[in-house]
Scaffold this motif. Structure first.
Motif: not given
Length: 339
Positions: A15-16, A18-20, A22-23
């Protein structure tokens, strides 16, 4: 032991990550937009692509101090469905085609775009037929690959698609190539399943005649200037068709020996003179024949033609009507012969 601890936290780690990711994507797009002066496009479900002063996002960054010349684009399923783009080699036709496709793609992935303003009607797919390649290991020539790519486009494009066509029919004889190019353009324009927004770059100047009988075809050309026998590429896309390709000038720029360039000019002049002479002889010896023979047949068939509404007919209905009119004209001719 380390792997076991990571495995227990795998869900949080993924999850982390994936978030990184996208950022990273969004911040990179934002940085590119700020550095290169991109604007936020307007996306909608309409059928218009309108770009004001669009630029190629890669080419403009590779120019060493030379300004990139921007150009406008307007494509619409109802008005300017197809642009026939003519002009010399090296003038910027391919750059223009690709920049339109890239701007549409960038807008739909969520990026700002290299333009002063852009309104993009959502497209389902971007089809391209560009460049020359072969597949000799399977016996497929350059022209065969070109035709296969063209067939794929014609079989799968929809009114929501954007078609970028760069030189259809160049891998065969001139007459074959012109015939294929014109037939492809007519199919895209007329077929009820097609109607895709299209930019069609070509060196076949005969293609500009399509705008005379296909209402949603518009002609544009890449402007050039001639000065003391030299060609200056202005990089501007202007309304109207080009009447020359300046291929010999480009050959000279590429460094062909002067003797070759001069001889090519002589051969070209001879071919053009021969063509003009043949055109005059053909016009003199082949007077224009009337479409229908006889006043009765002309009046009856033309009256019936004038009442038709082609846009409301399917291709099959139109073909059946054509056979019906042909039969009627032949019957009238036979009746006059018996009298």
């Amino acid at each position: 032991q380390v792997l076991g601890q990571i495995g227990l936290a795998a869900e949080r780690i993924l999850e982390t990550a994936s978030a990184i990711a996208q950022i990273d994507v969004f911040s990179s797009l934002a940085e590119a937009a700020v550095r290169s002066g991109y604007v936020r496009p307007e996306l909608n479900e309409g059928n218009v692509i309108s770009i004001s002063n669009g630029r190629h996002p890669v080419v403009e960054r590779m120019l060493d101090g030379e300004p990139f010349i921007p150009n406008d684009t307007y494509l619409s399923n109802d008005e300017t469905q197809m642009i026939i783009l003519t002009g010399p080699n090296m003038a910027g036709k391919s750059t223009y085609l690709r920049q339109v496709a890239l701007i549409v793609l960038m807008a739909q992935v969520g990026s700002f775009v290299p333009a002063d303003a852009a309104t993009i009607g959502i497209v389902d797919r971007i089809f391209t037929r560009v460049g020359a390649q072969d597949d000799l290991s399977t016996g497929r020539s350059t022209f065969m690959v070109e035709m296969e790519e063209t067939a794929n486009i014609l079989n799968h494009a929809t009114p929501r698609s954007l078609l970028i066509l760069d030189e259809i029919g160049r891998g065969t004889s001139t007459y074959d190539g012109i015939s294929i190019a014109q037939a492809v353009a007519e199919y895209i324009h007329n077929h009820p399943r097609m109607g895709a927004k299209t930019i069609f770059a070509t060196h076949y100047h005969e293609m500009v005649e399509l705008s005379n009988f296909l209402p949603r075809v518009k002609n544009f050309n890449v402007a050039v200037a001639e000065e003391n026998g030299r060609v200056i590429f202005l990089r501007r896309i202007l309304p109207g068709g080009a009447d020359k390709s300046y291929g010999i000038h480009v050959a000279q720029l590429a460094g062909l020996p002067r003797a070759v360039v001069n001889r090519a000019g002589e051969v070209l002049s001879g071919l053009e003179g021969k063509r003009h002479s043949n055109d005059k002889i053909k016009a003199a010896s082949s007077p224009q024949l009337p479409l229908f023979v006889g006043e009765a047949a002309s009046s009856e068939v033309v009256d019936e033609l004038s009442k038709l509404e082609p846009d409301a007919m399917t291709p099959l209905e139109a073909l059946n009507k054509l056979y019906e009119l042909k039969k009627k004209a032949e019957n009238n001719k036979s009746s006059r012969g018996r009298k």
